[in-house]
Scaffold this motif. Sequence first.
Motif, PDB file in Angstrom:
ATOM      1  N   LEU C 224      -5.679   5.770  -2.117  1.00 56.99           N
ATOM      2  CA  LEU C 224      -5.012   7.065  -2.057  1.00 56.99           C
ATOM      3  C   LEU C 224      -4.104   7.169  -0.829  1.00 56.99           C
ATOM      4  O   LEU C 224      -3.004   7.717  -0.889  1.00 56.99           O
ATOM      5  CB  LEU C 224      -6.046   8.190  -2.034  1.00 56.99           C
ATOM      6  N   TYR C 226      -2.634   4.684   0.572  1.00 55.74           N
ATOM      7  CA  TYR C 226      -1.463   3.867   0.261  1.00 55.74           C
ATOM      8  C   TYR C 226      -0.477   4.655  -0.575  1.00 55.74           C
ATOM      9  O   TYR C 226       0.744   4.592  -0.359  1.00 55.74           O
ATOM     10  CB  TYR C 226      -1.892   2.593  -0.465  1.00 55.74           C
ATOM     11  N   GLY C 227      -1.006   5.430  -1.531  1.00 52.08           N
ATOM     12  CA  GLY C 227      -0.130   6.264  -2.334  1.00 52.08           C
ATOM     13  C   GLY C 227       0.636   7.253  -1.483  1.00 52.08           C
ATOM     14  O   GLY C 227       1.848   7.433  -1.648  1.00 52.08           O
ATOM     15  N   PHE C 228      -0.080   7.873  -0.541  1.00 47.73           N
ATOM     16  CA  PHE C 228       0.566   8.827   0.344  1.00 47.73           C
ATOM     17  C   PHE C 228       1.578   8.129   1.232  1.00 47.73           C
ATOM     18  O   PHE C 228       2.687   8.624   1.448  1.00 47.73           O
ATOM     19  CB  PHE C 228      -0.500   9.529   1.187  1.00 47.73           C
ATOM     20  N   GLY C 229       1.163   6.952   1.767  1.00 51.45           N
ATOM     21  CA  GLY C 229       2.024   6.268   2.728  1.00 51.45           C
ATOM     22  C   GLY C 229       3.367   5.931   2.140  1.00 51.45           C
ATOM     23  O   GLY C 229       4.406   6.055   2.790  1.00 51.45           O
ATOM     24  N   GLY C 230       3.358   5.494   0.860  1.00 48.27           N
ATOM     25  CA  GLY C 230       4.620   5.114   0.259  1.00 48.27           C
ATOM     26  C   GLY C 230       5.570   6.281   0.140  1.00 48.27           C
ATOM     27  O   GLY C 230       6.781   6.103   0.072  1.00 48.27           O
ATOM     28  N   MET C 231       5.022   7.492   0.104  1.00 48.36           N
ATOM     29  CA  MET C 231       5.892   8.655  -0.081  1.00 48.36           C
ATOM     30  C   MET C 231       6.478   9.152   1.212  1.00 48.36           C
ATOM     31  O   MET C 231       7.454   9.884   1.211  1.00 48.36           O
ATOM     32  CB  MET C 231       5.090   9.783  -0.735  1.00 48.36           C
ATOM     33  N   PRO C 238      11.729  -1.855   2.799  1.00 48.44           N
ATOM     34  CA  PRO C 238      10.775  -1.278   1.841  1.00 48.44           C
ATOM     35  C   PRO C 238       9.580  -2.176   1.591  1.00 48.44           C
ATOM     36  O   PRO C 238       8.545  -1.696   1.168  1.00 48.44           O
ATOM     37  CB  PRO C 238      11.612  -1.093   0.572  1.00 48.44           C
ATOM     38  N   ILE C 241       5.876  -1.391   3.420  1.00 51.22           N
ATOM     39  CA  ILE C 241       4.968  -0.268   3.247  1.00 51.22           C
ATOM     40  C   ILE C 241       3.581  -0.821   3.005  1.00 51.22           C
ATOM     41  O   ILE C 241       3.340  -1.539   2.057  1.00 51.22           O
ATOM     42  CB  ILE C 241       5.369   0.581   2.030  1.00 51.22           C
ATOM     43  N   LEU C 269      -3.516  14.547  -1.181  1.00 50.54           N
ATOM     44  CA  LEU C 269      -3.778  13.129  -1.447  1.00 50.54           C
ATOM     45  C   LEU C 269      -4.224  12.429  -0.179  1.00 50.54           C
ATOM     46  O   LEU C 269      -5.196  11.666  -0.161  1.00 50.54           O
ATOM     47  CB  LEU C 269      -2.499  12.487  -1.996  1.00 50.54           C
TER      48      LEU C 269
END
Lengths: 119, 99, 662
Positions: C224, C226-231, C238, C241, C269
Amino acid sequence: MNPYLPILILMGIGAVLALGGVGASAIIGPKRYNRAKLDAYECGIEPTPHALGGGRLPIKYYLVAMTFIVFDIEVVFLYPWAVDFTTLATFGLVAMFAFLALITVPFVYEWRRGGFDWV
Amino acid sequence: MEITNYVVLACILFAIGATTVLLRRNAIVVFMGVELMLNATNLAFVTFARIHGDLTGQVLAFFVMVVAAAEVVVGLAIIVTIFRTRRSASVDDVNLLHG
Amino acid sequence: MPEITAFEAPEIEWVALAPLLIVLGTGIVGVLVEAFVPARARRLTQIVLTLAALAGALVAVGVLWGMLQDTLTAQPGQEAALNPRVLGGTLFLTPFALGAQGIITILAILGVLVVADRTSTGEDAFAPTAAAVPGTHYEDLAREAGLRQTEIYPLLLFAAGGMMLFASTDDLIVMFIALEVLSLPLYVLCATARRRRLLSQEAAAKYFLLGAFASALFIFGVALIYGFGGMVVRGGNPDAIGVRLLEVSSASRNILSQGGSLPDGTAALYLAGVVLVVVGLLFKVGAVPFHAWTPDVYTGAPTPITGFMAAATKAAAVVALVQVLWRAGFGMAPDVVEQLQLAVVVIAVLTMAVGTVVGAVQTDVKRLLAYSSIAHAGFLVTGVVGFATVVDGGAAVSFVTPPEGQTIVAPDVIRGVLFYLLAYGVATVGAFGVVTLVRERSADGVILGEATDLAAWRGLGRRAPWLTAAFALFLLSMAGIPLTAGFVAKFGVFSAAVAAGYWWLAVLGVLASVVAVAFYVRVIVIMVMTPSNEETAAAAQGVVAVRDAGVPGSGAGLSGSGASGRGSADASAAPAGGAVEPAAPASGAVRTAAPEGGLATATVFGEEHEAKAEAAATDAVVVGSRGPAAVAVALCAAATLVLGLFPSLVLDLAEQATRYVP
């Protein structure tokens, strides 16, 4: 040509092979039945369910399975390296050889301790 | 189709895995629940990698797979040991230590 | 699909990796020793190799500390002696992390010394072959053939290496791998006890199933994040990330501090991911409500392994907890961080309560030490609650956007946690080292496994004065009595809580310490002031003759026997015991002659509890150690005293760590 056509052809060949093999042995093969041949085959041991609490499961099956998993995962790491081999050049080569050497250590340990003797 | 549906699927799988760990009696089924949770994590990693347009998530999924495999080796060794001693893989029977 | 850019070989700072390479590399060499060295020479080779590796790692940590201090205090323009961020944060050597590596190495050396001891019985605490099914002929054959399970030494090295990496990484996926590297050997080591093998295997199964569950929670949290970090991490390369927590948090903080807001739902998240990661860490710390594994695993595992586990795993886990909380909180909105802080506070309160209250009713020494370990986890988490404090000229303010020129550090937390981990770790390894030497004796004189029932520890002070003194010192240190290391440690964590603004939490902590003192001192009273079971049994037989003799105040007799201590007390103890024994079942009130009135209730409760259990408890026998365990216990006792009397030795070093991020 529809790009999915080769997959359909492959499915067809697979079906022909499978059904053909079973059908051919059913038609051409000899028909001598005995009890042992009709049992389920489980690597030579008594098929499940075992006698209640008394059937002993050889531990070597576990060793084979675990050895397989460990070295399969090693191979899993070799695939991405193989895909991008030339780009990763010397650094990748040295790193992967170090990884392989580290995996060889438990391989040697298991070898010396008789983990491969059954196979 | 929304790509975030895959994240929702990962969360559902994770919840199913967690329920399996908490509710089932056979130690091997409990461990299967743990593996289900780890696979849900892999799905989440790969989905987020797709969302970000980045390959790192897939690499991270690799690492999780490797760790899951190592855990399987050790965990099944322990479960097999218990099974050979007690002839039963039920986690309810493992109750000599209590209190 | 992103472009595959040209590959640039990363710069690896090998010097920073030195302690880890030494420990893990020697583990690999240890596995090769297992494969190739003949069985007779294997054990000695492994022990020498393990201790040498850990000593070398400690030296490397010391050298790195100096280099790191030079780097951090260097003037801009001077060349840095050491780059603390290796591989972009995969290994992030803050002084806090390096200090944790040093503490773990010290505790590992002491733990390995206890593990390596074959007591005067000639057997160590580990089964000849852990794979044998208990109770079968194979087990007896293995024992007679003199097999030894020497794989435990490389496993210990891998566990120690994993702990060192766990405490010093910024990258959450590396933290996950380190978590597994440290846990998997411990799962296996828990199953290798020589005696009570069923309990040992059960402890390993419980630890494994619960630990795997917690690891799965941890990694889902990482997904989760990681999901936030990418945003939030935008621009730049790129492909970079990842899940490096500082990077993600800094990016988030940039967005928040510029007045922007995070995309919809992503703050939740991030919080969900951080909460799951913290849950996984709290499991390793042993905090409530993730503490259920601790008593069972500590009791079932072989005692030397329990000592190592209790001390070093907790050190690694608490340090990682501080780092994750701080770094995650760095990137969150202030109100979210306050909620996180509140959750940590609640966990601290519950953990202290459960550890002290349930620990007070234990009759098994290892279980008692396990619950005390939970209580200590509670005190440590009390010290951690200030993770988000900004120090503003001495007074703490809550976590807000810091004023210009202020950096957010948590100096009290860093200092308190490091010292507490060292003091607690040393006392724990020493205490479990003492427990390995107190054994049961069967009816025909054969020395059996550890005597863990407290009833067997009665009167131990007379039979083994030095051992009892050391154990009493460790218990007093755990209780936080002044002049021991534990007092300074507790002072440190409670002042950290006060500095964070939670003064009531510190008050609760002091109250919990007082309750804990009761059950620690109860054990000391049992060891020192209670006549041993043999004496009470012998005296009960002579009770008729003695009673007529008119024994003076039995309380005076008791304290007399307690004071005379060494050896010669049997004569004076017997009459006192004789007068006491008939009265004991009726009421323990006779023992209220004991010094502190407040202890009377504890003593009475304890005596009734034990009287219910077994009328004829046998005495514990103290076996001599062949060297390593005695050395370890002596070192731990010395360290406890030295740290209590001269805490500035370590506190000054910890002070240097407070100027940088945790």
